[in-house]
Design a protein around this motif. Structure first.
Motif, short mmCIF file in Angstrom:
data_model
loop_
_atom_site.label_atom_id
_atom_site.label_comp_id
_atom_site.label_asym_id
_atom_site.label_seq_id
_atom_site.Cartn_x
_atom_site.Cartn_y
_atom_site.Cartn_z
N GLU A 153 -9.90 -0.38 -5.56
CA GLU A 153 -9.63 -1.65 -6.24
C GLU A 153 -10.78 -2.08 -7.13
O GLU A 153 -10.58 -2.53 -8.26
N THR A 184 -0.76 -3.39 2.63
CA THR A 184 -1.25 -4.73 2.94
C THR A 184 -1.89 -4.72 4.32
O THR A 184 -1.34 -4.16 5.26
N LYS A 228 -5.43 -9.07 3.51
CA LYS A 228 -5.76 -8.53 2.19
C LYS A 228 -4.61 -7.68 1.68
O LYS A 228 -4.14 -6.77 2.37
N SER A 229 -4.16 -7.97 0.47
CA SER A 229 -3.15 -7.15 -0.18
C SER A 229 -3.82 -6.29 -1.24
O SER A 229 -4.60 -6.80 -2.06
N PHE A 230 -3.54 -5.00 -1.22
CA PHE A 230 -4.14 -4.08 -2.19
C PHE A 230 -3.16 -3.74 -3.32
O PHE A 230 -3.32 -2.72 -3.98
N SER A 243 -2.82 -5.15 -6.04
CA SER A 243 -3.30 -5.57 -7.36
C SER A 243 -3.45 -4.41 -8.33
O SER A 243 -3.38 -4.59 -9.54
N PHE A 244 -3.65 -3.19 -7.80
CA PHE A 244 -3.79 -2.04 -8.71
C PHE A 244 -2.51 -1.22 -8.79
O PHE A 244 -2.54 -0.06 -9.21
N SER A 245 -1.38 -1.80 -8.40
CA SER A 245 -0.12 -1.05 -8.43
C SER A 245 0.32 -0.69 -9.84
O SER A 245 1.14 0.21 -10.03
N ASN A 246 -0.22 -1.39 -10.85
CA ASN A 246 0.13 -1.06 -12.23
C ASN A 246 -0.73 0.06 -12.80
O ASN A 246 -0.50 0.51 -13.92
#
Length: 250
Positions: free
Chosen positions: A125, A54, A76-78, A80-83
């Protein structure tokens, strides 16, 4: 002492039941290890901003040798692609590279590292650039920022610039044409550079920062470029990276 900075959280460990210890790649002070009271609590005011991968602004208090984050705000948190395990693993590899290469608590020497990391995470991302290409750009440009830039301009013996293929000396960081390599007795490990690989490496190493991701390669060429930059980075750092080994296992 109290100060403000912005940075990317590249490491996070749980401490006790509610607290968190983080390492931040800051814009102007290198790496900083800091304690976050209540960082694990959902209701903690600094919980979101100190989550792994983050980018946030921080208000930090230093007492003796201990840093504490007293206030923060997410930019900004990145996560979102943790899955996506491949994307997330590449992001973790970038974080581990920063942990290994960027110095701790230095003045004004980390902005380029932070910019590189944030740009790479942005493109991971978005999914518009081959992940192998992103990996290669990060590996080689990080070596450049760290003062370990290879000399890719010409053969170190005959000074020819376009006698392809060339051979890169992974330890010495210089290139030889095949003729000069065959005529001399050179020790060490070399890797072959075809025209597209060398041109791509020259672009990454020498171009303006804003243009480092502005090129493309076929998938097979991007994969080979990633192989070469990885070999160079490992030879220059003489380190193992657990996240890289995991990335290769996928």
């Amino acid at each position: 002492m109290k100060f403000k900075t912005d940075g990317l959280v590249i490491k996070s460990n749980n401490v006790g039941e509610n607290d968190r210890a983080v390492v931040i790649l800051t814009r102007d002070k290198g790496l900083i290890s800091a304690f976050v009271s209540g960082g694990r609590s959902i209701k903690g005011k600094n919980s979101a901003a100190t989550a792994l991968i983050t980018y946030s602004s921080f208000e930090i208090t230093k007492k003796n040798d201990t840093y504490r984050i007293t206030d923060s705000e997410v930019h900004k948190s990145f996560f979102s692609f943790s899955n996506d395990i491949v994307k997330f693993s590449l992001a973790q590899y970038i974080c581990e590279l920063c942990l290994s290469i960027v110095p701790y608590e230095t003045e004004g020497e980390s902005e380029d590292f932070l910019r590189l990391g944030l740009n790479a995470l942005h493109f991971i991302e978005k999914g518009q650039i081959d992940l192998s290409l992103i990996k290669a750009v990060v590996e080689l440009r990080m070596m450049v920022i760290a003062g370990l830039m290879p000399d890719l301009t010409a053969c170190r013996v005959c000074e020819c610039e376009d006698s392809f293929p060339f051979l890169l000396d992974l330890t010495g960081g210089e290139i030889l044409c095949e003729r000069c390599k065959a005529l001399g007795e050179y020790k060490g490990e070399f890797v072959r550079l075809d025209k597209s690989t060398l041109f791509a490496m020259r672009h990454i190493a020498y171009c303006d920062f804003n243009k480092i991701f502005s090129f493309s390669l076929p998938e097979s060429s991007a994969s080979y470029l990633s192989f070469v930059t990885e070999k160079y980075l490992l030879a220059q750092t003489d380190k193992r990276f657990k996240t890289l080994e995991f990335l290769h296992s996928l």
